[in-house]
Design an enzyme around this catalytic site. Sequence first.
Site, mmCIF file in Angstrom:
data_model
loop_
_atom_site.group_PDB
_atom_site.id
_atom_site.type_symbol
_atom_site.label_atom_id
_atom_site.label_comp_id
_atom_site.label_asym_id
_atom_site.label_seq_id
_atom_site.Cartn_x
_atom_site.Cartn_y
_atom_site.Cartn_z
ATOM 1 N N SER A 1 -30.311 26.789 5.446
ATOM 2 C CA SER A 1 -29.507 26.625 5.816
ATOM 3 C C SER A 1 -28.655 26.765 6.737
ATOM 4 C CB SER A 1 -28.604 27.976 4.386
ATOM 5 O OG SER A 1 -27.453 27.190 2.735
ATOM 6 N N ASP B 1 -32.079 20.616 -4.123
ATOM 7 C CA ASP B 1 -31.587 21.616 -4.031
ATOM 8 C C ASP B 1 -29.931 21.999 -5.035
ATOM 9 O OD1 ASP B 1 -29.634 23.067 -2.209
ATOM 10 O OD2 ASP B 1 -31.179 23.124 -0.861
ATOM 11 N N HIS C 1 -33.641 25.753 -3.157
ATOM 12 C CA HIS C 1 -32.965 26.576 -1.996
ATOM 13 C C HIS C 1 -32.994 27.686 -2.064
ATOM 14 C CE1 HIS C 1 -29.605 25.891 1.079
ATOM 15 N NE2 HIS C 1 -29.139 26.625 1.035
#
Lengths: 278, 278
Positions: free
Chosen positions: A145, A221, A254
Amino acid sequence: MERIESHACFDGRQEVWSHASGALGCTMRFGVFLPPQARRESCPVLYWLSGLTCTEQNFITKAGAQRHAAEHGLILVVPDTSPRGDGVADAAGYDLGQGAGFYLDATQPPWAPHYRMHDYVARELPGLVEANFPAGDARGISGHSMGGHGALVAALRNPGRYRSVSAFAPIVAPSRVPWGEKAFAAYLGEDRESWRQWDAAELVAGAAERLPLLVDQGDDDEFLASQLRPELLRAACVAADHPLQLRMQPGYDHSYYFIASFIGEHVAWHAEALRRPV
Amino acid sequence: MERIESHACFDGRQEVWSHASGALGCTMRFGVFLPPQARRESCPVLYWLSGLTCTEQNFITKAGAQRHAAEHGLILVVPDTSPRGDGVADAAGYDLGQGAGFYLDATQPPWAPHYRMHDYVARELPGLVEANFPAGDARGISGHSMGGHGALVAALRNPGRYRSVSAFAPIVAPSRVPWGEKAFAAYLGEDRESWRQWDAAELVAGAAERLPLLVDQGDDDEFLASQLRPELLRAACVAADHPLQLRMQPGYDHSYYFIASFIGEHVAWHAEALRRPV
């Protein structure tokens, strides 16, 4: 440097160290996994950059990477995600300030004095690691991320410094998504021209070396369409003829369950590059 | 039953469910990992009992067991460590009350109405799992510390209910160590005769089946000499001619780094027993 945790782990050691960082002007912690091979020889190092809200703990407790690092003889080094402490500027949200350093060198008040995570991660920390552990100068870098953004940018800005780079669900074009726009406006100011040198999708166009990029992205995600937008990295790589392996992983979100599921393949991919004779 | 988390993980699903427990008289959560094989066939189930202070989250986020369960086609079921909620008795310390149910059925006030974790883990939860997931009736059980005690006791008290049992750093003789003495005095009362049926080192002597015990214990575990005392289980197994594989693991402590390092071997060991034709 002070060792504040040490645990046997997959026949190696998972440690956490604390030290005074000159780049950041504060005390920092990082995790280091020393594989069993490091007891008798120098090993390559894989740096891992974590995402928003994380410390050095998230990856070392949740990803299960040590198993694979022990198999391949890689040292893992896992810094915190920002400068820390009472004297360090902070903000109310989870996406700016402490826990959200974005792996850049800030130029704006009140951030500029401490928020120099790029300098820390790409220069100071490798120097410290290579001086204090059985670590060679073969370096790989990866992250998740915000940390995937950090890994891509560190590799693209510093040709020759890393032999391999990969990312999980990275913010590939921070200049064009809300998380990045908020952070860059604060840390770098409103002049968007200055943002380009911290944006992987922009940096690919002028990359001085064609280091292949491995990116895994879950298609379930929750941040895919709003913040991550891997299609922007794909377009930039196609335009620049930069090698990219972008793997859309069906059903993954995620979370660290996604990272744990594929970290073994990433560690093996880095090990292949880091242990290849040069 | 309500599903409150669901994540893709090693081509299976890591889920967390919430339900009203009749045995405990409160709402409970448990984690369940469904391996890819469970999409097309019924799978054996490995129950995991966690240690003091844990919830269902610790094992599912830190042990890395899903990788191995996916390889062997086992469902993992991970309950919380005690009844929970405002209406449930609690105590100030970390080693009594909520988070410290000790996997027994309490007889004393104020604990008796809710603290029935043995009934929950060994009866209610398997019924729920086998009715709602693609789970067969081949059951294994394992756990850590207080949960290692719980796993050994559940298997020894219920001949025929489990095909395999193992433990990491278990409290093997709670009647003779401080954690156990405090909990048993509160939950069961001062009559030590009633403690024997919840003490693995006592139960081995009268075990109705010779289910082999696999126990891993780190020799750098901070609780080894004071609370765990595996030599008491070894002596009981020698006296009763009960099969025990007790492995002292050099350098390992009481943390999840220890569990992560050996959970793969435990899952493989359970899978061998659970998938063997009977």
